[in-house]
Design a protein around this motif. Structure first.
Motif, PDB file in Angstrom:
ATOM      1  N   GLY A   1       4.929  -5.528  -1.884  1.00 51.58           N
ATOM      2  CA  GLY A   1       6.156  -5.571  -1.103  1.00 51.58           C
ATOM      3  C   GLY A   1       5.937  -5.275   0.360  1.00 51.58           C
ATOM      4  N   GLY A   2       4.775  -5.616   0.877  1.00 55.03           N
ATOM      5  CA  GLY A   2       4.481  -5.394   2.292  1.00 55.03           C
ATOM      6  C   GLY A   2       3.977  -4.008   2.615  1.00 55.03           C
ATOM      7  N   ARG A   3       3.843  -3.132   1.611  1.00 54.07           N
ATOM      8  CA  ARG A   3       3.386  -1.768   1.855  1.00 54.07           C
ATOM      9  C   ARG A   3       2.038  -1.522   1.195  1.00 54.07           C
ATOM     10  NH1 ARG A   3       8.825   1.934   0.790  1.00 54.07           N
ATOM     11  NH2 ARG A   3      10.142   0.958   2.420  1.00 54.07           N
ATOM     12  N   VAL A   4       1.266  -0.607   1.770  1.00 58.43           N
ATOM     13  CA  VAL A   4      -0.006  -0.201   1.180  1.00 58.43           C
ATOM     14  C   VAL A   4       0.284   0.799   0.072  1.00 58.43           C
ATOM     15  CG1 VAL A   4      -2.210   0.944   1.577  1.00 58.43           C
ATOM     16  CG2 VAL A   4      -1.279  -0.570   3.333  1.00 58.43           C
ATOM     17  N   ILE A   5      -0.202   0.466  -1.151  1.00 51.51           N
ATOM     18  CA  ILE A   5      -0.006   1.400  -2.274  1.00 51.51           C
ATOM     19  C   ILE A   5      -1.315   2.008  -2.734  1.00 51.51           C
ATOM     20  CG2 ILE A   5       2.071   0.199  -3.077  1.00 51.51           C
ATOM     21  CD1 ILE A   5       0.329  -1.026  -5.308  1.00 51.51           C
ATOM     22  N   ALA A   6      -2.456   1.493  -2.238  1.00 47.30           N
ATOM     23  CA  ALA A   6      -3.746   2.069  -2.607  1.00 47.30           C
ATOM     24  C   ALA A   6      -4.781   1.675  -1.575  1.00 47.30           C
ATOM     25  CB  ALA A   6      -4.182   1.595  -3.996  1.00 47.30           C
ATOM     26  N   ASP A   7      -5.761   2.560  -1.355  1.00 46.12           N
ATOM     27  CA  ASP A   7      -6.831   2.298  -0.392  1.00 46.12           C
ATOM     28  C   ASP A   7      -8.019   3.148  -0.812  1.00 46.12           C
ATOM     29  OD1 ASP A   7      -8.560   1.984   1.704  1.00 46.12           O
ATOM     30  OD2 ASP A   7      -7.085   2.381   3.277  1.00 46.12           O
ATOM     31  N   GLY A   8      -9.135   2.483  -1.158  1.00 49.69           N
ATOM     32  CA  GLY A   8     -10.303   3.246  -1.577  1.00 49.69           C
ATOM     33  C   GLY A   8     -11.435   2.336  -1.988  1.00 49.69           C
TER      34      GLY A   8
ATOM     35  N   PRO B   1     -13.899   0.320  -4.679  1.00 52.92           N
ATOM     36  CA  PRO B   1     -13.440  -0.491  -5.817  1.00 52.92           C
ATOM     37  C   PRO B   1     -13.182   0.310  -7.082  1.00 52.92           C
ATOM     38  CG  PRO B   1     -15.157  -1.649  -4.637  1.00 52.92           C
ATOM     39  CD  PRO B   1     -15.060  -0.291  -4.005  1.00 52.92           C
ATOM     40  N   GLU B   2     -14.061   1.314  -7.416  1.00 51.93           N
ATOM     41  CA  GLU B   2     -13.853   2.070  -8.657  1.00 51.93           C
ATOM     42  C   GLU B   2     -12.551   2.852  -8.630  1.00 51.93           C
ATOM     43  OE1 GLU B   2     -16.480   2.098  -6.794  1.00 51.93           O
ATOM     44  OE2 GLU B   2     -18.324   1.844  -7.954  1.00 51.93           O
ATOM     45  N   GLU B   3     -12.222   3.445  -7.476  1.00 52.58           N
ATOM     46  CA  GLU B   3     -10.994   4.213  -7.363  1.00 52.58           C
ATOM     47  C   GLU B   3      -9.762   3.311  -7.483  1.00 52.58           C
ATOM     48  OE1 GLU B   3     -12.683   7.638  -4.293  1.00 52.58           O
ATOM     49  OE2 GLU B   3     -11.417   5.995  -3.564  1.00 52.58           O
ATOM     50  N   VAL B   4      -9.812   2.155  -6.825  1.00 55.42           N
ATOM     51  CA  VAL B   4      -8.679   1.239  -6.884  1.00 55.42           C
ATOM     52  C   VAL B   4      -8.502   0.697  -8.297  1.00 55.42           C
ATOM     53  CG1 VAL B   4      -7.809  -0.997  -6.083  1.00 55.42           C
ATOM     54  CG2 VAL B   4      -8.795   0.617  -4.453  1.00 55.42           C
ATOM     55  N   ALA B   5      -9.631   0.390  -8.978  1.00 56.75           N
ATOM     56  CA  ALA B   5      -9.544  -0.148 -10.331  1.00 56.75           C
ATOM     57  C   ALA B   5      -8.935   0.855 -11.294  1.00 56.75           C
ATOM     58  CB  ALA B   5     -10.936  -0.552 -10.817  1.00 56.75           C
ATOM     59  N   ALA B   6      -9.089   2.145 -10.992  1.00 58.21           N
ATOM     60  CA  ALA B   6      -8.570   3.177 -11.882  1.00 58.21           C
ATOM     61  C   ALA B   6      -7.147   3.595 -11.538  1.00 58.21           C
ATOM     62  CB  ALA B   6      -9.486   4.410 -11.835  1.00 58.21           C
ATOM     63  N   ASP B   7      -6.607   3.076 -10.473  1.00 55.72           N
ATOM     64  CA  ASP B   7      -5.272   3.465 -10.020  1.00 55.72           C
ATOM     65  C   ASP B   7      -4.220   2.761 -10.863  1.00 55.72           C
ATOM     66  OD1 ASP B   7      -2.779   3.682  -8.563  1.00 55.72           O
ATOM     67  OD2 ASP B   7      -3.962   4.300  -6.828  1.00 55.72           O
TER      68      ASP B   7
ATOM     69  N   ARG C   1      -1.012   2.566 -10.456  1.00 56.66           N
ATOM     70  CA  ARG C   1      -0.036   1.797  -9.675  1.00 56.66           C
ATOM     71  C   ARG C   1      -0.557   0.382  -9.376  1.00 56.66           C
ATOM     72  NH1 ARG C   1       0.635   5.232  -4.488  1.00 56.66           N
ATOM     73  NH2 ARG C   1      -1.628   5.250  -4.811  1.00 56.66           N
ATOM     74  N   VAL C   2      -1.859   0.279  -9.153  1.00 51.75           N
ATOM     75  CA  VAL C   2      -2.447  -1.026  -8.858  1.00 51.75           C
ATOM     76  C   VAL C   2      -2.405  -1.905 -10.090  1.00 51.75           C
ATOM     77  CG1 VAL C   2      -4.542  -2.233  -8.161  1.00 51.75           C
ATOM     78  CG2 VAL C   2      -3.913  -0.077  -7.054  1.00 51.75           C
TER      79      VAL C   2
ATOM     80  N   THR D   1       0.082  -4.783 -16.016  1.00 49.89           N
ATOM     81  CA  THR D   1      -0.385  -4.241 -17.285  1.00 49.89           C
ATOM     82  C   THR D   1      -1.025  -2.888 -17.050  1.00 49.89           C
ATOM     83  OG1 THR D   1      -1.900  -4.556 -19.142  1.00 49.89           O
ATOM     84  CG2 THR D   1      -2.597  -5.440 -17.031  1.00 49.89           C
ATOM     85  N   HIS D   2      -1.078  -2.052 -18.102  1.00 50.82           N
ATOM     86  CA  HIS D   2      -1.779  -0.766 -18.019  1.00 50.82           C
ATOM     87  C   HIS D   2      -3.216  -0.893 -18.473  1.00 50.82           C
ATOM     88  CE1 HIS D   2       1.698   1.774 -17.061  1.00 50.82           C
ATOM     89  NE2 HIS D   2       2.385   0.881 -17.750  1.00 50.82           N
ATOM     90  N   ASP D   3      -3.623  -2.105 -18.881  1.00 46.78           N
ATOM     91  CA  ASP D   3      -4.991  -2.345 -19.324  1.00 46.78           C
ATOM     92  C   ASP D   3      -5.876  -2.529 -18.104  1.00 46.78           C
ATOM     93  OD1 ASP D   3      -7.308  -2.990 -20.531  1.00 46.78           O
ATOM     94  OD2 ASP D   3      -6.637  -4.931 -21.352  1.00 46.78           O
ATOM     95  N   ASP D   4      -6.882  -1.653 -17.923  1.00 50.56           N
ATOM     96  CA  ASP D   4      -7.709  -1.721 -16.722  1.00 50.56           C
ATOM     97  C   ASP D   4      -8.980  -2.514 -16.934  1.00 50.56           C
ATOM     98  OD1 ASP D   4      -9.089  -0.063 -18.373  1.00 50.56           O
ATOM     99  OD2 ASP D   4      -9.300   1.605 -16.948  1.00 50.56           O
TER     100      ASP D   4
END
Length: 913
Positions: free
Chosen positions: A877-884, A886-892, A894-895, A902-905
């Motif tokens: 929606g035009g906002r940053v919801i995660a920044d890090g 790749p491993e950190e973003v993949a585990a987030d 919200r992402v 989905t909640h399946d990572d």
């Protein structure tokens, strides 16, 4: 005040007729997407039909004559769509516009051939009683015209808003495919609007003729310019605004006549003509400047223009042509005079090749511009006694400055709107300058007498030595043709072609779109001035009737017929000009040029239906086939030979500048597309920007690179905030991008696309490229880009000949060819197969690791993102919801929810960076 109201009421009649005519333009545009430049000519045909059947005592009633005339013109509109435009439905807009110009010249030349050029007075078809409102006299015919215009406006507005057919027409103007999917035929709707629009033109022409008189040339131009101005005020869509625009124009013209003497005194002139005719042009200019945009939006659809020639000089053909011309020069007589006119017309068309063929800017005023050159040179030679060369140089430089003024509207508009504004400007110059003895230099005859023309001590005047003047014209044509051919093969030519093909992509490579447009208009004006001097000084008394707007329109017809993108096309088109060789062949001693103009219009229509690229393109294809047959064992030069052998240690790292965004916010109306985005990309780092569709990723790239103006925030290139810089300036400073929609230069080869991305030419090449274009090897960084993305075998191909994946690699290679410090890649892996994606990933890492570039990557291929990026920023929606990392973003969580739903990572953790 009473006098002002009186003149305003007088203008209501003409304004109502302009509105009626403009309604036809608007209706045709809404139904077919074509601006009908022949609307005035169709109105003229109806006026002459009604004149013949009613006023000249043929025994018909006015109502019968009116209905028949309207039906005749409605039939012309229907047949033109069915026989011509329906077959050009997928053609470029300039091709369809040229088709309407062809119809214009056919109708105008046909009427002129039958009635001549004399003006015919038309008595009023409407009651002419008067009413008195105090001291103000109100004419009944003005009120009737106003009532007709208002009633027609209401009927058209209601029909397009409340009827099924009207709603379908409106829908087709927005989206033809969606309309077709609902069961409506866009072609049938277009045919309907052309028929009704033609009928409106006929009705308007009959009603306006008593107010203006009938002349085949003047009538067409006056009503065409005024109706287009009114339609423009209505945005080519709104009937009520078009009515208002027409009435304002009519009243404005009438009121300006009232104050004409005051304006003349204010300007300090003894005479002032045609000031009222300047009103439509001023309206057009103001509207376009206010509404226009410097660069087209992302939604702008790139239009394919007619094919370009190579600019390669075929010397054997040139030698044969010179021999043939030498024979004609030796023959003398009227054929020699026609040959001179052909040479001058060809130089005029060369100016159109540069402006429209190479730069994509359509002007309908080139003959008017050339007439200014003839005027200045004639006064310097005939009245001041100057020799030819200094007089011509002063005239050409002066007209180049005028050409720059013509370019100013082009900075804010393009396409058909630019054609409208140049048409209005040309008509204004014709009325206010060429018809004014103060400027032309002779208050009695409106002409300057040329007794002799001195060139290096020799008299070369056409009156005394026509063969010398013909040879001089030939020399100028050859010199101008060589310059235009050199321009096509040069770095400057690549800039012009880049702007013609895609202004956004050109700006992204550091090409100043404004500078290119100004250069193209200036060079075209210089060529037109040279042509005007050749054409004007061939007579012993220089007059300016042949430098009218209609001649400019006819020149575009000739240029498109000959081949808009070819130097040879200008020579071929010159043969079709009035007074040229074909005119001599078909008309003998006639001076009107009506037959040759008529033939030129017919030839244009045939050419557009058979080969939209012109006669020169057909000859080029035949010549190419013959050459390939005889050169079978002689390989032509390949762009592969221009590559440098570059090793990794030969490439210096790029200047270390990172990219930082601070609170970047972009709004479109009430919609916030990017909301306070902050991120950083350091030199040697790859940062991924991901998110669901509509998250604002491409808008971030557009805002960073200067294609969208943010509401607030900072864009830092190194330590410098570039938020106020243009897109081209950011690119030149080391910030380059690729495009999600590729936006390649489809009219030139892959090698020239890469060259355009790497060219770094100094300012003086704008001039030297006309004389010595040279052949330039790829720079070291461009050569490395070609090799890294394995494009060696594609350099000699046109982009359209490549598979989609290869085309995308060309776009990326073009973006990095200059060795930028910051690279922004917008979905570069879209359409690539698995192997190509791996090669792309290696190329991206090479940019960061070996070149130390800062790379911002927008991509949906998560394998590519996870394996390539050092950090990942996620938008929703035009906002940053995660920044890090790749491993950190993949585990987030919200992402996973926002991006994958989905909640399946598993999809994001299957690949490690």
């Amino acid at each position: 005040m009473t006098e002002l109201l009186q003149f305003a009421i007088l203008g209501l009649g003409a304004g109502s007729a302009y509105a009626l005519l403009a309604h036809g333009v608007v209706l045709v545009y809404r139904g077919s997407g074509v601006v009908n430049f022949a609307q005035g000519a169709m109105a003229m045909v109806a006026a002459y039909v009604c004149l013949e059947t009613f006023q000249r005592e043929q025994g018909w009633s006015f109502l019968t004559s009116f209905v028949v005339a309207v039906l005749v013109v409605a039939g012309i509109g229907f047949l033109f769509h069915q026989l011509v435009l329906r077959w050009l439905a997928t053609a470029a807009p300039i091709v369809r516009l040229a088709a309407t110009l062809g119809l214009l010249v056919i109708l105008q030349a046909g009427v002129q051939q039958f009635y001549g050029s004399k003006s015919t007075r038309v008595r009023s078809f409407l009651p002419n009683d008067v009413y008195h409102w105090g001291d103000i006299v109100v004419q009944q015919d003005r009120l009737i015209l106003l009532g007709i215009a208002v009633a027609t406006t209401v009927a058209l507005w209601a029909a397009t808003r409340f009827t099924r057919v009207g709603l379908a027409i409106t829908a087709a103007s927005e989206n033809e495919r969606a309309t077709a999917a609902l069961g409506w035929s866009p072609q049938r709707l277009a045919a309907l609007t052309w028929t009704v629009g033609g009928g409106l033109a006929g009705a308007a022409g009959i009603l306006v003729a008593p107010l203006t008189g009938l002349t085949p040339t003047a009538f067409v131009v006056i009503v065409t310019v005024s109706s287009l101005a009114a339609a423009l005020l209505g945005g080519f869509r709104s009937f009520p605004l078009t009515l208002l625009g027409g009435l304002l124009l009519g009243v404005g013209e009438s009121v300006v006549v009232l104050y004409q003497d005051d304006i003349r005194d204010l300007l300090g002139m003894q005479t002032l003509t045609g000031i009222n005719r300047a009103v439509p042009f001023l309206v057009i200019l103001v509207v376009l400047v206010v509404r226009g945009k410097g660069l087209p939006l992302r939604s702008h659809v790139t239009d394919r223009l007619p094919r370009l020639g190579t600019g390669r000089i075929v010397w054997p053909a040139a030698i044969v042509a010179v021999v043939v011309i030498g024979v004609v020069v030796g023959s003398g007589g009227d054929w020699l005079r026609s040959l001179t006119a052909t040479f001058a017309a060809a130089v005029f068309l060369l100016s159109i090749v540069v402006l429209s063929g190479f730069a994509g800017q359509l002007s309908l005023a080139q003959y008017t511009v050339g007439g200014l050159g003839a005027l200045v040179a004639a006064r310097l030679i005939g009245q001041a006694g100057w020799p030819l060369i200094p007089a011509a140089l002063v005239a050409i430089v002066g007209v180049i400055l005028v050409g720059v003024l013509f370019a100013l509207p082009a900075l804010r508009t393009r396409g058909v709107n630019l054609a409208v504004v140049t048409l209005g400007l040309g008509f204004t110059i014709q009325e206010m300058v060429f018809n004014n003895p103060t400027f032309t230099g002779d208050k009695v005859q409106g002409a300057v007498r040329i007794d002799s023309v001195s060139l290096l001590g020799f008299d070369v005047s056409a009156a005394h030595h026509p063969e010398r003047w013909a040879l001089l014209c030939l020399f100028v044509l050859v010199a101008c043709a060589l310059m235009v051919a050199n321009l096509r093969r040069s770095r400057t030519g690549r800039r012009l072609i880049a702007v013609r093909t895609n202004e956004r992509a050109a700006a992204s490579l550091g090409i100043s779109v404004f500078a290119v447009k100004i250069y193209a208009f200036a060079l075209a004006a210089g060529l037109a001035a040279a042509a005007g001097i050749l054409l004007g000084l061939r007579n012993i008394a220089v007059t300016y009737f042949e430098f009218n707007v209609f001649a400019s329109i006819n020149a575009v017809v000739q240029a498109v017929s000959g081949g808009l993108g070819y130097v040879l096309g200008a020579v071929i088109g010159g043969l079709l000009a009035p007074g040229a060789l074909l005119s001599r062949l078909f008309e003998g001693g006639a001076t009107s040029g009506a037959v040759s103009t008529l033939i030129g219009g017919v030839v244009l229509i045939v050419i557009l239906l058979t080969n939209q690229n012109g006669i020169a393109d057909m000859l080029s294809r035949v010549g190419g086939a013959v050459e390939r047959r005889f050169r079978r064992h002689r390989p032509r030069h390949s762009y592969v030979h221009d590559l440098q052998e570059v090793r990794d240690f030969d490439l210096d790292p790029v200047p270390p500048r990172g990219l930082a965004l601070r609170d970047l916010t972009v709004r479109f109306g009430g919609v916030t597309a990017v909301d306070g985005v902050s991120l950083e990309v350091a030199p040697g780092q790859v940062v991924g920007l991901i998110g669901p569709n509509g998250a604002g990723k491409t808008t971030v790239i557009d805002a960073v690179t200067g294609f969208v103006a943010p509401e607030r925030g900072q864009v830092l290139l190194g330590e410098v905030d570039v938020i106020e810089w243009s897109a081209a300036r950011r690119s030149r400073a080391g910030m380059r991008r690729s495009f999600q929609s590729l936006e390649l230069f489809e009219d030139i080869k892959v090698a020239e696309n890469i060259h355009a991305g790497a060219d770094d030419a100094p300012w003086w090449t704008w001039l030297t490229d006309l004389i010595r274009p040279g052949r330039h090897r790829f720079s070291a960084t461009a050569s490395a880009a070609v090799v890294d993305f394995e494009l060696e075998d594609d350099l000699d191909a046109m982009p359209g000949e490549l598979a989609y994946g290869r085309r995308r690699l060309v776009g990326i290679a073009r973006a990095v060819a200059a060795g930028p410090s910051v690279v922004l890649l917008d979905e570069p892996a879209a359409g690539l197969d698995e192997v190509e994606s791996r090669e792309l990933a290696d190329g991206i890492r090479m940019l960061a690791d070996r070149r130390r570039a800062a790379v911002l990557l927008v991509e949906h291929d998560m394998d590519l993102v996870m394996s390539t990026c050092d950090r990942i920023v996620v938008l929703e929606g035009g906002r940053v919801i995660a920044d890090g990392i790749p491993e950190e973003v993949a585990a987030d969580e919200r992402v996973r929810v926002a991006y994958l739903g989905t909640h399946d990572d598993s999809e994001m953790t299957g690949v490690t960076p």
